[in-house]
Design a protein around this motif. Structure first.
Motif, short mmCIF file in Angstrom:
data_model
loop_
_atom_site.label_atom_id
_atom_site.label_comp_id
_atom_site.label_asym_id
_atom_site.label_seq_id
_atom_site.Cartn_x
_atom_site.Cartn_y
_atom_site.Cartn_z
N ALA A 4 0.83 -1.20 0.00
CA ALA A 4 0.00 0.00 0.00
C ALA A 4 0.87 1.26 0.00
CB ALA A 4 -0.93 -0.02 1.21
N SER A 128 -4.10 -4.20 -4.64
CA SER A 128 -3.70 -2.81 -4.79
C SER A 128 -4.60 -2.04 -5.75
CB SER A 128 -2.27 -2.74 -5.28
OG SER A 128 -2.13 -3.39 -6.52
N TYR A 129 -5.59 -2.71 -6.33
CA TYR A 129 -6.49 -2.06 -7.28
C TYR A 129 -7.72 -1.51 -6.57
CZ TYR A 129 -4.00 -4.23 -11.20
OH TYR A 129 -3.05 -4.61 -12.11
N THR A 130 -8.14 -0.34 -7.01
CA THR A 130 -9.43 0.20 -6.56
C THR A 130 -10.54 -0.39 -7.43
OG1 THR A 130 -8.41 2.25 -5.84
CG2 THR A 130 -10.79 2.29 -6.20
N ASN A 131 -10.26 -0.50 -8.73
CA ASN A 131 -11.20 -1.11 -9.68
C ASN A 131 -10.44 -2.10 -10.56
OD1 ASN A 131 -13.74 0.58 -9.27
ND2 ASN A 131 -12.21 2.18 -9.69
N LYS A 185 -13.73 -5.97 -9.41
CA LYS A 185 -13.58 -5.19 -8.18
C LYS A 185 -14.05 -3.78 -8.48
CE LYS A 185 -10.22 -4.07 -4.53
NZ LYS A 185 -8.83 -4.30 -4.07
N ASP A 187 -14.77 0.20 -6.74
CA ASP A 187 -14.68 1.16 -5.64
C ASP A 187 -14.02 0.56 -4.40
OD1 ASP A 187 -15.95 3.05 -7.23
OD2 ASP A 187 -17.94 2.46 -6.54
N GLY A 188 -12.97 -0.24 -4.64
CA GLY A 188 -12.20 -0.81 -3.55
C GLY A 188 -12.75 -2.09 -2.95
N THR A 189 -13.88 -2.58 -3.47
CA THR A 189 -14.51 -3.77 -2.90
C THR A 189 -14.58 -4.88 -3.94
OG1 THR A 189 -15.88 -2.40 -1.44
CG2 THR A 189 -16.59 -4.68 -1.79
N ASP A 190 -14.09 -6.06 -3.57
CA ASP A 190 -14.19 -7.22 -4.45
C ASP A 190 -15.65 -7.58 -4.70
OD1 ASP A 190 -11.46 -7.34 -4.36
OD2 ASP A 190 -11.37 -9.10 -3.04
#
Length: 429
Positions: A4, A128-131, A185, A187-190
């Motif tokens: 991060a 590490s991805y947001t989307n 994924k 907005d930060g959520t799988d």
């Protein structure tokens, strides 16, 4: 935490330190820096690849295993309608006795099923991805027409919903046949149900009148576009995976049975496939213009014999019949009108069209390599002679001609009986 922090630092990285790059004798790249410290290695500015996800502490020479972006496993398949398949797909789910392959052949007018598949990453791979997004790009040759209503997207046995779980774009600006966008994924959520799973996209297309014949083939290609840079939102693309659908033409020549160089005109036929209650008759369109004028294109099949297309030669003075868009298989050619001075055959001609298509998942994207010999009645090529015998046929058993003969005979017998009785009375008188 290190991952991060590296991603955070990367957002603000402006000017790299002075460094030089060289290559060792074994082909490995070497980066030389000016002093001890903590270093974040990032790809060149024109690259869409992600940076390293941790910071290196450098106090002396150090060997680093380069980070590679995981390319998703993908696969494109077509479902054959008749032929057995000897190989197994690697990503597309299959069962024993399946007909899933890279190569198939069909009649023009037939519905052809296709399958796309892609393996999604594990949660740790996209931490590490947001989307993280998958976009399925599918592109068909002009000989295939998509049925957009047939598209079904699944994760295992779970069917996804268009507009909610994915976005379908038909005729997109990128000249694909369709694009299908799936958020793995957001907005930060799988999207938990899609993590570390095999996604399948199944759909149908119709082999249409623009289909290329014989060894040219009709291709359908698939590319998966996937997120591969958590900082910039960049994407990567897989190599295109293609499958191919073949269809064939049949060239028939009407000739004398004793002298094949004697061409015969005026014959007419109907074409059928199957037997018994499963017999189907060809409905075809005759081409009126262009280089294929006088040839027929398969349209559909019917069980109603009276709806079958009566096939005639290319022109009034021709002996040649051409039918475009036939599948590998056995057909019956029934002559309904014989050339003048020749007998009408009492049984159909059997026409067996065979094509040696690849059946072990081995297609390399070049159509001509996916097919061997095309044969008609075990003879290499698409042509066959249809022979006629000189003379006139006797009426067939049970036909109208037989009925007329029986009727005339009965009248003659009755007349003879009347004559006998009348003559006997006359003599008695």
């Amino acid at each position: 935490e290190a991952r991060a922090f590296a991603a955070f630092i990367n957002q603000y990285l402006q000017n790299p330190v002075d460094s030089t790059t060289s290559t060792t004798t074994d082909g490995k790249p070497v980066i030389s820096v000016t002093g001890d410290g903590y270093y974040l290695i990032k790809d060149a500015a024109n690259s869409s690849q992600a940076p390293t996800e941790s910071i290196l502490k450098v106090v002396n020479d150090v060997s680093v295993k380069p980070k590679t972006t995981n390319i998703p496993d993908t696969e494109k398949k077509v479902v054959e309608n008749n032929k057995a398949v000897t190989g197994n797909p690697s990503v597309v789910p299959s069962e024993t006795g399946h007909k899933i392959n890279d190569v198939a052949d069909y009649n023009i007018g037939d519905t052809v099923p296709f399958i796309l598949a892609a393996k999604t990453p594990a949660s740790t791979d996209i931490a590490s991805y947001t989307n993280y997004v998958f976009t399925f790009h599918d592109k068909m040759d002009a000989g295939l027409t998509l049925d957009a209503n047939s598209i079904v997207v699944k994760v295992g046995d779970d069917t996804l919903t268009a507009g909610t779980d994915y976005t379908l774009i038909t005729n997109p600006n990128d000249n694909d046949t369709f694009d299908l966008v799936l958020n793995i994924k957001k907005d930060g959520t799988d999207v938990t149900r899609l993590i570390d799973k095999t996604i399948t996209v199944s759909f149908n297309a119709t082999l249409n009148e623009n289909a290329k014949l014989d060894k040219v083939g009709n291709q359908n290609g698939f590319i998966l576009e996937y997120s591969n840079n958590p900082t910039t939102g960049g994407t990567g693309r897989t190599e295109e995976d293609k499958v191919v659908v073949f269809t064939y033409h049949l060239d028939l020549d009407k000739v004398d049975n004793k002298e094949s160089s004697t061409k015969l005109t005026g014959a007419e036929f109907i074409l059928s496939r199957g037997s018994g209650e499963n017999t189907e008759y060809l409905i075809a369109d005759k081409i009126t213009t262009g280089e294929k004028a006088g040839q027929y294109t398969v349209q559909s099949w019917t069980k109603a014999k009276n709806q079958a297309t009566t096939l005639s030669a290319k022109t009034e003075n021709s002996s040649e019949f051409v039918i475009n868009g036939l599948d590998d298989g056995t057909y019956q050619l029934t002559e309904t009108k014989a050339p003048d001075g020749y007998q009408l055959p009492s049984i159909p001609f059997t026409i067996t069209l065979t094509a040696a298509t690849t059946n072990n998942q081995g297609y390399n994207g070049t159509a001509s390599t996916a097919i061997g010999d095309i044969k008609v009645n075990d003879k290499v090529g698409n042509a066959a002679n249809i022979e006629n015998t000189k003379g006139h046929s006797l009426p067939e058993t049970g036909g109208m001609g037989t009925t007329m003969i029986y009727g005339v005979g009965a009248v003659m017998v009755a007349g003879a009986a009347v004559f006998y009785v009348t003559n006997k009375r006359t003599r008695k008188d």
